[in-house]
Structures are given as C-alpha cells and as structure tokens.
Design a protein around this motif. Sequence first.
Motif, short mmCIF file in Angstrom:
data_model
loop_
_atom_site.label_atom_id
_atom_site.label_comp_id
_atom_site.label_asym_id
_atom_site.label_seq_id
_atom_site.Cartn_x
_atom_site.Cartn_y
_atom_site.Cartn_z
N PRO A 56 -20.85 -7.32 -1.42
CA PRO A 56 -21.37 -7.59 -0.08
C PRO A 56 -22.63 -8.45 -0.03
N ASP A 57 -23.45 -8.43 -1.08
CA ASP A 57 -24.69 -9.22 -1.07
C ASP A 57 -24.61 -10.46 -1.96
N ASP A 58 -23.45 -10.79 -2.50
CA ASP A 58 -23.30 -12.01 -3.31
C ASP A 58 -23.41 -13.24 -2.43
N ASP A 59 -24.26 -14.18 -2.83
CA ASP A 59 -24.40 -15.45 -2.12
C ASP A 59 -23.51 -16.46 -2.84
N TYR A 60 -22.26 -16.57 -2.40
CA TYR A 60 -21.26 -17.40 -3.06
C TYR A 60 -21.58 -18.88 -2.92
N PHE A 61 -22.35 -19.29 -1.93
CA PHE A 61 -22.77 -20.69 -1.83
C PHE A 61 -23.81 -21.01 -2.91
N ALA A 62 -24.80 -20.13 -3.06
CA ALA A 62 -25.84 -20.33 -4.08
C ALA A 62 -25.25 -20.28 -5.48
N GLN A 63 -24.19 -19.50 -5.66
CA GLN A 63 -23.54 -19.37 -6.97
C GLN A 63 -22.61 -20.55 -7.27
N LEU B 130 -19.77 -21.20 -5.80
CA LEU B 130 -18.36 -20.81 -5.66
C LEU B 130 -17.74 -21.35 -4.38
N ALA B 131 -18.58 -21.79 -3.44
CA ALA B 131 -18.08 -22.23 -2.14
C ALA B 131 -18.73 -23.56 -1.76
N ASP B 132 -17.99 -24.35 -0.98
CA ASP B 132 -18.50 -25.64 -0.51
C ASP B 132 -18.29 -25.74 1.00
N SER B 133 -18.51 -26.91 1.56
CA SER B 133 -18.41 -27.07 3.01
C SER B 133 -16.99 -26.85 3.53
N PHE C 90 -14.85 -24.76 2.24
CA PHE C 90 -14.66 -23.30 2.26
C PHE C 90 -15.40 -22.70 3.44
N ALA C 91 -16.56 -23.25 3.78
CA ALA C 91 -17.32 -22.75 4.94
C ALA C 91 -16.47 -22.85 6.20
N LEU C 92 -15.75 -23.94 6.37
CA LEU C 92 -14.88 -24.11 7.53
C LEU C 92 -13.75 -23.07 7.52
N GLU C 93 -13.18 -22.83 6.34
CA GLU C 93 -12.14 -21.81 6.20
C GLU C 93 -12.70 -20.42 6.54
N LEU C 94 -13.93 -20.17 6.10
CA LEU C 94 -14.57 -18.88 6.36
C LEU C 94 -14.83 -18.70 7.85
N VAL C 95 -15.31 -19.73 8.52
CA VAL C 95 -15.55 -19.66 9.96
C VAL C 95 -14.23 -19.38 10.69
N THR C 96 -13.17 -20.05 10.29
CA THR C 96 -11.86 -19.84 10.90
C THR C 96 -11.38 -18.41 10.69
N PHE C 97 -11.57 -17.89 9.48
CA PHE C 97 -11.20 -16.50 9.19
C PHE C 97 -11.94 -15.54 10.13
N GLU D 13 -23.58 -23.97 18.00
CA GLU D 13 -24.92 -23.43 17.75
C GLU D 13 -24.90 -22.19 16.86
N ASP D 14 -23.73 -21.59 16.64
CA ASP D 14 -23.60 -20.44 15.74
C ASP D 14 -23.45 -20.86 14.28
N LEU D 15 -23.22 -22.13 14.05
CA LEU D 15 -22.91 -22.60 12.70
C LEU D 15 -24.16 -22.78 11.84
N ASP D 16 -24.79 -21.65 11.53
CA ASP D 16 -25.94 -21.59 10.65
C ASP D 16 -25.45 -21.02 9.32
N LEU D 17 -25.55 -21.80 8.26
CA LEU D 17 -25.02 -21.37 6.96
C LEU D 17 -25.59 -20.02 6.54
N ASP D 18 -26.83 -19.74 6.88
CA ASP D 18 -27.43 -18.46 6.50
C ASP D 18 -26.67 -17.27 7.05
#
Length: 148
Positions: free
Chosen positions: A22-29, A31-34, A36-43, A55-60
């Motif tokens: 739950p606390d893994d930052d997969y972007f910092a590691q 493992l994920a790119d932009s 994947f971010a779009l896929e994650l938002v869609t999920f 305005e909700d699209l804050d990577l943090d």
Amino acid sequence: MNDITSQVTDFLSAALRRPVEPDDDYFAQGLADSLFALELVTFVEHRFALTIEVEDLDLDSFRTAHRITEFVRRKTGSPEAAGAEGAAGAQDATGAEGAVGAEGAAGAEEAAGAERAARTEVATGAEEAARTEAGETREAGEAHAEGL
C-alpha cells in the motif's frame, strides 16, 4: 487493509506484474510511467464510479495505493477521509444526487464520455502526427537516395 486499498493494490500488483504494498511508490521505483498513469486513472474512474477532472490529475494523489484510497474517499465524500465535515458533505451530496435524478446522472455520464473521447482524440492526434512525421522523413530519404 480496507476494501479500496485492497482493490487498488490487487490492480497494481497485476498490472506491474509484481507484489505492490500500500505504501510502495511505484513511480519513484521506476515501475510506472505516464502511460501507466493514464491506465491507473482509467481504472480508478471505472472501479469506483468517479469522474476524474483535469484539476484532479496530481501525480502525488496516485503514487501509492494509500494515496489513491484517500483520493477516492475525498472524491466520494467518504467520512473516513474528511472527518465530521466530510460526513455532513456526504449526506448533502446524497440528497443533492437524489434531487438531480436520472437527468443529472445521464448528463454526468455524457460529460464523462466526452472527456474520455477528448483524451482519446489527443492520444490519436499524437500518434497520427508521429506517423506523418515518420512518413515525411522516409519520403525525404527516398527522394535524397534517388538524387544520388
């Protein structure tokens, strides 16, 4: 682990093909790119029946499963995320939603569809531009080769 975090963690583990905590930052590691971010938002939109605005699209908000859980709770007005004020807001939102009725729901679905269409159009336009540029470069190379 709560239900939201569990669903997000399951999705992340499957999509990234490795266990994700739950606390893994997969972007910092790395493992994920932009994309994947779009896929994650869609999920998140589909799984939790949300509309994620620009305005909700804050990577943090999407870096970890816990942060996604908090984001979902804020968007849904969950009292667990916002305390007593959030509980009152959730009750107000429920009443307002009932007042809006089917027309409001249809309008929200239409707006969400339009936003998804715009995202698709942007991605398609970028792909077409890349293909056009590649084709023009190839044609220029062929013309140069003929001139030699």
